[in-house]
Design a protein around this motif. Structure first.
Motif, short mmCIF file in Angstrom:
data_model
loop_
_atom_site.label_atom_id
_atom_site.label_comp_id
_atom_site.label_asym_id
_atom_site.label_seq_id
_atom_site.Cartn_x
_atom_site.Cartn_y
_atom_site.Cartn_z
N ARG A 1 48.20 30.86 53.07
CA ARG A 1 46.93 31.57 52.87
C ARG A 1 46.84 32.83 53.73
NH1 ARG A 1 43.52 28.56 49.89
NH2 ARG A 1 43.99 26.34 49.67
N LYS A 2 47.36 32.77 54.93
CA LYS A 2 47.30 33.96 55.79
C LYS A 2 48.11 35.10 55.21
CE LYS A 2 46.50 31.54 60.16
NZ LYS A 2 47.00 31.31 61.53
N LYS A 3 49.29 34.76 54.71
CA LYS A 3 50.14 35.79 54.12
C LYS A 3 49.53 36.37 52.85
CE LYS A 3 54.94 36.62 52.85
NZ LYS A 3 56.28 36.00 52.68
N LEU A 4 48.92 35.49 52.04
CA LEU A 4 48.26 35.94 50.82
C LEU A 4 47.09 36.85 51.13
CD1 LEU A 4 47.96 35.81 47.73
CD2 LEU A 4 46.58 33.74 48.04
N LEU A 5 46.30 36.49 52.14
CA LEU A 5 45.15 37.30 52.53
C LEU A 5 45.60 38.66 53.04
CD1 LEU A 5 42.11 37.59 53.01
CD2 LEU A 5 42.43 36.51 55.25
N ARG A 6 46.68 38.66 53.82
CA ARG A 6 47.19 39.92 54.35
C ARG A 6 47.67 40.83 53.23
NH1 ARG A 6 50.26 37.84 57.70
NH2 ARG A 6 52.26 37.91 56.59
N ARG A 7 48.38 40.27 52.25
CA ARG A 7 48.85 41.09 51.13
C ARG A 7 47.69 41.62 50.31
NH1 ARG A 7 54.18 37.99 48.65
NH2 ARG A 7 55.57 38.35 50.46
N THR A 8 46.67 40.79 50.13
CA THR A 8 45.49 41.23 49.37
C THR A 8 44.82 42.41 50.07
OG1 THR A 8 45.16 38.99 48.55
CG2 THR A 8 43.29 40.52 48.38
N ILE A 9 44.65 42.30 51.39
CA ILE A 9 44.01 43.38 52.15
C ILE A 9 44.84 44.65 52.08
CG2 ILE A 9 43.33 44.13 54.46
CD1 ILE A 9 42.58 41.22 55.06
N ILE A 10 46.16 44.50 52.21
CA ILE A 10 47.04 45.68 52.13
C ILE A 10 46.94 46.34 50.76
CG2 ILE A 10 49.45 46.42 52.11
CD1 ILE A 10 49.99 44.30 54.26
N THR A 11 46.91 45.52 49.71
CA THR A 11 46.81 46.07 48.35
C THR A 11 45.51 46.83 48.15
OG1 THR A 11 48.16 44.23 47.51
CG2 THR A 11 46.88 45.50 45.90
N ILE A 12 44.41 46.21 48.62
CA ILE A 12 43.09 46.87 48.47
C ILE A 12 43.05 48.16 49.27
CG2 ILE A 12 40.62 46.65 48.95
CD1 ILE A 12 40.88 43.66 48.35
N SER A 13 43.61 48.13 50.49
CA SER A 13 43.61 49.33 51.33
C SER A 13 44.39 50.45 50.70
CB SER A 13 44.18 48.99 52.71
OG SER A 13 43.41 47.99 53.34
N LEU A 14 45.57 50.10 50.14
CA LEU A 14 46.37 51.12 49.47
C LEU A 14 45.65 51.70 48.27
CD1 LEU A 14 49.94 49.53 49.67
CD2 LEU A 14 49.06 51.47 50.97
N ALA A 15 44.93 50.84 47.53
CA ALA A 15 44.16 51.32 46.37
C ALA A 15 43.07 52.28 46.79
CB ALA A 15 43.57 50.12 45.62
N VAL A 16 42.38 51.95 47.92
CA VAL A 16 41.33 52.84 48.41
C VAL A 16 41.91 54.18 48.84
CG1 VAL A 16 39.60 53.16 50.22
CG2 VAL A 16 39.81 50.95 49.07
N VAL A 17 43.02 54.12 49.61
CA VAL A 17 43.66 55.35 50.07
C VAL A 17 44.12 56.20 48.88
CG1 VAL A 17 45.65 56.31 51.29
CG2 VAL A 17 44.37 54.40 52.27
N PHE A 18 44.69 55.56 47.86
CA PHE A 18 45.12 56.28 46.67
C PHE A 18 43.94 56.95 45.96
CE2 PHE A 18 45.82 56.38 42.08
CZ PHE A 18 46.94 57.19 42.01
N GLY A 19 42.82 56.20 45.88
CA GLY A 19 41.63 56.76 45.23
C GLY A 19 41.10 57.97 45.97
N ILE A 20 41.08 57.88 47.33
CA ILE A 20 40.58 59.00 48.12
C ILE A 20 41.48 60.22 47.96
CG2 ILE A 20 40.18 59.82 50.48
CD1 ILE A 20 39.32 56.97 51.19
#
Length: 445
Positions: free
Chosen positions: A26-45
């Protein structure tokens, strides 16, 4: 010996296989999810910023717009104007020719009809209604300019204050509307709002401000106006304040002559040739018998609806402080062109007048622009010009009057280095002196 297939089959019943799922980290899954969302936000900006930066470039490439046309007004020519004597002579000639063509009995009938006719209040009402129609048509080009500024009171509570004055639409180049207004309606403004004749509003930007006349031109984009407003408004017709003698002619004050929006006043011009003692200029003051407000603004128009003066109560004579006064429009046309085209005007820093002809003949005073006053810390003072000097030449151009000096100076630009030739009085005679002057600017935005 033949082999029996059944005997070759091996017994696999003892083999048992069970597929187990890997336990979820679960920790690894949560970390990957956060990284994916962060990259999506950075890409959008990054995508948004890239679009904002490149969007004007794409628009200019795909939808090129023509550069706005410069504002200009037809040059006034004295030859096109009829003098009062010519008008009087023409009227007499026409009347004489018409009189000769009429039979004697017909003339008598006309004289009797005119003598027997008495004007009534209905005739007066028709006359005032016709004047009101002229004022209403001019009102389509009149706007209210409101400036909003941030301020603080004595207990440091912040608030917004606003001031307003009447302006006039002086030009329309298809892309922008150019509005002449008092500088007080736009100076130090947090925002500038324009209210048109149909009560619609639009934001405006300051184009250029003149420190000599305290007038400015503001710009409204036509794309910000709806179709109804575009059809309701019109550009003012600029007339002439130099066409013969205006004294005694009827005029209408439109805008805010009473200090109240959309007020109208009627009267006559009482004088139109008094020079305004303004630096580096030859503006003329128009006075009227119209009682107005000391804070009045707007325009004076003739009975054809043409603007002949810009109302400015700053220059009212002290003995008639509330009578509507205006700056003659003829001398202001060049200023309006410069302010509309964002062309900075030169500043020398002198006040003056034309040397009278009788002084030239009787006292041997040179013809030219007589300096009556020098502005402190002006280019003229730094160059060594003095009160009493007579400017006779700017560069290679001869100067025979103060009006010629102002006209020639207006053709220069700020930071130009010009040679000013003056005649300075000595104990025995006038001596010629040449001085180099570096001009400054009398406008800012």
């Amino acid at each position: 010996m033949p082999i029996n297939p059944e005997e070759n089959k091996k017994d696999t019943s003892f083999i048992s296989e069970k597929i187990k799922q890997r336990p979820i980290n679960r920790k690894k899954l949560l970390r990957r999810t956060i990284i994916t969302i962060s990259l999506a936000v950075v890409f959008g900006i990054v995508a948004c910023l890239t679009f904002l930066v490149l969007q004007p470039v794409f628009n200019d490439t795909l939808y090129p717009e023509n550069s706005p046309e410069k504002i200009s007004f037809p040059e006034e020519t004295v030859n096109d104007e009829l003098s009062p004597e010519e008008m009087f002579a023409n009227d007499n000639a026409i009347a004489a020719s018409e009189a000769m063509s009429l039979e004697e009995d017909e003339k008598n009938k006309i004289d009797e009809a005119l003598a027997s006719y008495s004007f009534s209040q209905s005739d007066y009402g028709k006359l005032m209604s016709s004047l009101k129609l002229v004022a209403d048509e001019v009102g389509r080009s009149v706007v209210t300019v409101t400036s909003v500024t941030s301020d603080a009171n004595w207990i440091n509570d912040s608030y917004e204050s606003s001031g307003s004055a009447s302006g006039i639409i002086v030009a329309d180049n298809g892309t922008n509307l150019y509005i002449l207004a008092p500088s007080s309606a736009a100076s130090d403004a947090k925002s500038i709002r324009v209210t048109f004749c149909d009560n619609s509003t639009a934001d405006a930007t300051l184009n250029l401000m003149d420190t000599v006349t305290n007038q400015c031109v503001i710009v409204v984009k036509k794309a910000d106006l709806d179709e109804h407003t575009t059809k309701s408004i019109t550009t003012a017709a600029l007339g002439s304040s130099n066409s013969g003698n205006l004294t005694g002619l009827p005029v209408i004050a439109v805008g805010s002559p009473m200090g109240i929006k959309d007020s109208i006043c009627y009267g006559i011009i009482t004088s139109d040739k008094a020079p305004l003692n303004l630096v580096d200029s030859s503006y003329k003051l128009i006075t009227t018998d119209i009682s107005g407000s000391s804070s009045g603004s707007g325009v004076l128009v003739n009975l054809s609806g043409e603007v002949v003066g810009i109302i400015d109560m700053t220059y009212c004579p002290t003995d008639i402080p509330n009578h509507i006064s205006a700056i003659g429009i003829s001398e202001m046309k060049t200023l309006i062109e410069n302010l509309s085209n964002a062309t900075n005007r030169p500043y020398l820093g002198i006040h003056g007048t034309t040397v009278p002809i009788d002084f030239q003949h009787d006292k041997n005073v040179p013809a030219g622009a007589y300096i009556t006053q020098i502005e402190m810390s002006s280019p003229a003072m730094h160059a060594g010009l003095q009160s009493g000097d007579i400017i006779v030449r700017i560069g290679d151009y001869a100067v025979n009057s103060y009006e010629q000096f102002a006209s020639r100076l207006a053709q220069c630009e700020p930071n130009d280095i010009i040679t000013v030739t003056v005649m300075r009085q000595s104990p025995n005679d006038y001596i010629e002196i040449q001085m180099e002057v570096t001009l400054k600017s009398s406008t800012h935005n």
